[in-house]
Write a protein that holds these residues in place. Structure first.
Motif, PDB file in Angstrom:
ATOM      1  N   VAL A 271     101.929  53.290  39.649  1.00  0.00           N
ATOM      2  CA  VAL A 271     101.406  54.251  38.654  1.00  0.00           C
ATOM      3  C   VAL A 271     101.271  53.075  37.316  1.00  0.00           C
ATOM      4  O   VAL A 271     100.140  52.990  36.609  1.00  0.00           O
ATOM      5  CB  VAL A 271     101.963  55.563  38.527  1.00  0.00           C
ATOM      6  CG1 VAL A 271     100.990  56.017  37.418  1.00  0.00           C
ATOM      7  CG2 VAL A 271     101.811  56.094  39.825  1.00  0.00           C
TER       8      VAL A 271
ATOM      9  N   VAL B 214      97.106  60.954  33.809  1.00  0.00           N
ATOM     10  CA  VAL B 214      98.129  60.186  34.577  1.00  0.00           C
ATOM     11  C   VAL B 214      99.103  60.863  34.809  1.00  0.00           C
ATOM     12  O   VAL B 214     100.003  61.421  33.800  1.00  0.00           O
ATOM     13  CB  VAL B 214      98.530  58.810  34.011  1.00  0.00           C
ATOM     14  CG1 VAL B 214      99.461  58.017  34.476  1.00  0.00           C
ATOM     15  CG2 VAL B 214      97.126  57.978  33.810  1.00  0.00           C
ATOM     16  N   GLU B 215      99.685  60.885  36.000  1.00  0.00           N
ATOM     17  CA  GLU B 215     101.094  61.687  36.575  1.00  0.00           C
ATOM     18  C   GLU B 215     101.772  60.648  37.197  1.00  0.00           C
ATOM     19  O   GLU B 215     101.437  59.694  38.190  1.00  0.00           O
ATOM     20  CB  GLU B 215     100.769  62.796  37.469  1.00  0.00           C
ATOM     21  CG  GLU B 215      99.867  63.994  37.049  1.00  0.00           C
ATOM     22  CD  GLU B 215      99.788  65.068  37.901  1.00  0.00           C
ATOM     23  OE1 GLU B 215     100.268  65.109  38.786  1.00  0.00           O
ATOM     24  OE2 GLU B 215      99.149  65.909  37.543  1.00  0.00           O
TER      25      GLU B 215
ATOM     26  N   LEU C 250      98.056  50.773  35.253  1.00  0.00           N
ATOM     27  CA  LEU C 250      97.901  50.871  33.765  1.00  0.00           C
ATOM     28  C   LEU C 250      97.741  49.467  32.844  1.00  0.00           C
ATOM     29  O   LEU C 250      96.848  49.236  32.029  1.00  0.00           O
ATOM     30  CB  LEU C 250      98.381  52.063  32.970  1.00  0.00           C
ATOM     31  CG  LEU C 250      98.512  53.602  33.420  1.00  0.00           C
ATOM     32  CD1 LEU C 250      99.450  54.411  32.850  1.00  0.00           C
ATOM     33  CD2 LEU C 250      97.223  54.031  33.441  1.00  0.00           C
TER      34      LEU C 250
ATOM     35  N   GLN D 122      98.310  60.505  28.989  1.00  0.00           N
ATOM     36  CA  GLN D 122      97.140  59.238  29.248  1.00  0.00           C
ATOM     37  C   GLN D 122      96.132  59.699  30.232  1.00  0.00           C
ATOM     38  O   GLN D 122      96.657  60.313  31.348  1.00  0.00           O
ATOM     39  CB  GLN D 122      98.041  58.242  29.650  1.00  0.00           C
ATOM     40  CG  GLN D 122      96.930  56.787  29.700  1.00  0.00           C
ATOM     41  CD  GLN D 122      96.412  56.501  28.532  1.00  0.00           C
ATOM     42  OE1 GLN D 122      97.102  56.192  27.659  1.00  0.00           O
ATOM     43  NE2 GLN D 122      94.995  56.224  28.511  1.00  0.00           N
ATOM     44  N   THR D 123      94.910  59.403  29.971  1.00  0.00           N
ATOM     45  CA  THR D 123      93.970  59.804  30.850  1.00  0.00           C
ATOM     46  C   THR D 123      93.216  58.541  31.280  1.00  0.00           C
ATOM     47  O   THR D 123      93.362  57.505  30.812  1.00  0.00           O
ATOM     48  CB  THR D 123      92.886  60.642  30.317  1.00  0.00           C
ATOM     49  OG1 THR D 123      92.376  59.924  29.031  1.00  0.00           O
ATOM     50  CG2 THR D 123      93.294  62.040  29.792  1.00  0.00           C
ATOM     51  N   ARG D 124      92.902  58.398  32.676  1.00  0.00           N
ATOM     52  CA  ARG D 124      92.069  57.529  33.080  1.00  0.00           C
ATOM     53  C   ARG D 124      90.795  57.380  32.683  1.00  0.00           C
ATOM     54  O   ARG D 124      90.154  58.446  32.255  1.00  0.00           O
ATOM     55  CB  ARG D 124      92.241  57.580  34.989  1.00  0.00           C
ATOM     56  CG  ARG D 124      93.763  57.340  35.208  1.00  0.00           C
ATOM     57  CD  ARG D 124      93.458  57.264  36.965  1.00  0.00           C
ATOM     58  NE  ARG D 124      95.058  57.117  37.561  1.00  0.00           N
ATOM     59  CZ  ARG D 124      95.688  58.202  37.628  1.00  0.00           C
ATOM     60  NH1 ARG D 124      95.572  59.535  37.427  1.00  0.00           N
ATOM     61  NH2 ARG D 124      97.098  57.917  38.023  1.00  0.00           N
TER      62      ARG D 124
END
Length: 241
Positions: A163, A227-228, A167, A219-221
């Protein structure tokens, strides 16, 4: 410079430079997305008469939630800038805050002398530390727990690496919140999933419960999804002799 002093300097720089405001740090999710999800997992284990120590409290977001549910909560962090920020963001003074290097077992002993046995809440600390510092941190935890306290610990699982790398390896480069982590030298180190129970056991702590739960980040995509990060959690206590 020792590994622990290098880590202290890195964290001080991170919190000194981190933007102020809610959600500006990668892991600084709102309590309802973090500690509130953990509460059902540890509240039956924590003696509510004991203090709760939020070890690695950062700016105190989760500490303040805990202070609404337990009579005495103490947030501790290696960074003076983090502690200063936590105090500023807690104008009502619902919690206490102290600077403490968790690798300093002497300071941990002094804190235990001051507050007695305590429950410890710790979210994502061990994987950010140098491997040689982890045994000292667990020794600190064992000292703080004493015989009556319980530990609730959350750490990224082995699957978290994929993950995080997704990023870091974005074509446009990592997002600012992720870039700040790496630029300050606090990038997470790999930890095998089975290493934490073994490390705890080596310091007289036994697991009383465990499981898996995603850590929700700020944080977002690009598609807007959050984001997890996959994590493992466990509850531990001093082994009965």
């Amino acid at each position: 410079m020792s590994a622990s002093s290098q880590g202290s300097t890195a964290w001080e720089g991170f919190w000194r430079d981190a933007p102020a405001g809610e959600g500006e740090v990668f892991w600084d999710a709102r309590p309802e997305q973090a500690v509130a999800l953990h509460l059902p997992l540890f509240e039956e284990h924590f003696d509510p008469a004991l203090p709760v120590i939020d070890l690695g409290c950062g700016n105190g977001t989760q500490t303040r939630f805990l202070a609404e549910r337990y009579p005495r909560v103490i947030g501790v962090d290696v960074s003076a800038s983090a502690i200063d920020r936590a105090r500023r963001e807690d104008p009502a003074g619902v919690a206490e805050y102290r600077q403490l290097d968790a690798t300093d077992t002497g300071r941990a002993a002094a804190l235990h002398t001051d507050v007695g046995d305590a429950n410890v809440y710790m979210r994502g600390v061990l994987h950010q530390c140098a491997p040689e510092d982890r045994p000292r941190i667990v020794a600190t935890i064992a000292r703080l727990l004493g015989t009556r306290g319980r530990l609730f610990l959350v750490e990224p699982s082995e699957e978290a690496k994929a993950v995080l790398m997704s990023l870091v390896q974005r074509p446009e480069g990592p997002p600012p919140k992720v870039r700040a982590i790496f630029s300050h030298g606090i990038a997470p180190a790999e930890m095998p999933d089975g290493s934490i129970p073994d490390l705890l056991a080596a310091h007289g702590l036994e697991t009383a419960g465990s499981g898996r739960l995603p850590l929700i980040t700020t944080q977002t995509r690009p598609d807007g999804s959050v984001v997890e990060v996959p994590t493992n959690w466990l509850v531990a206590r001093a082994r009965e002799v």
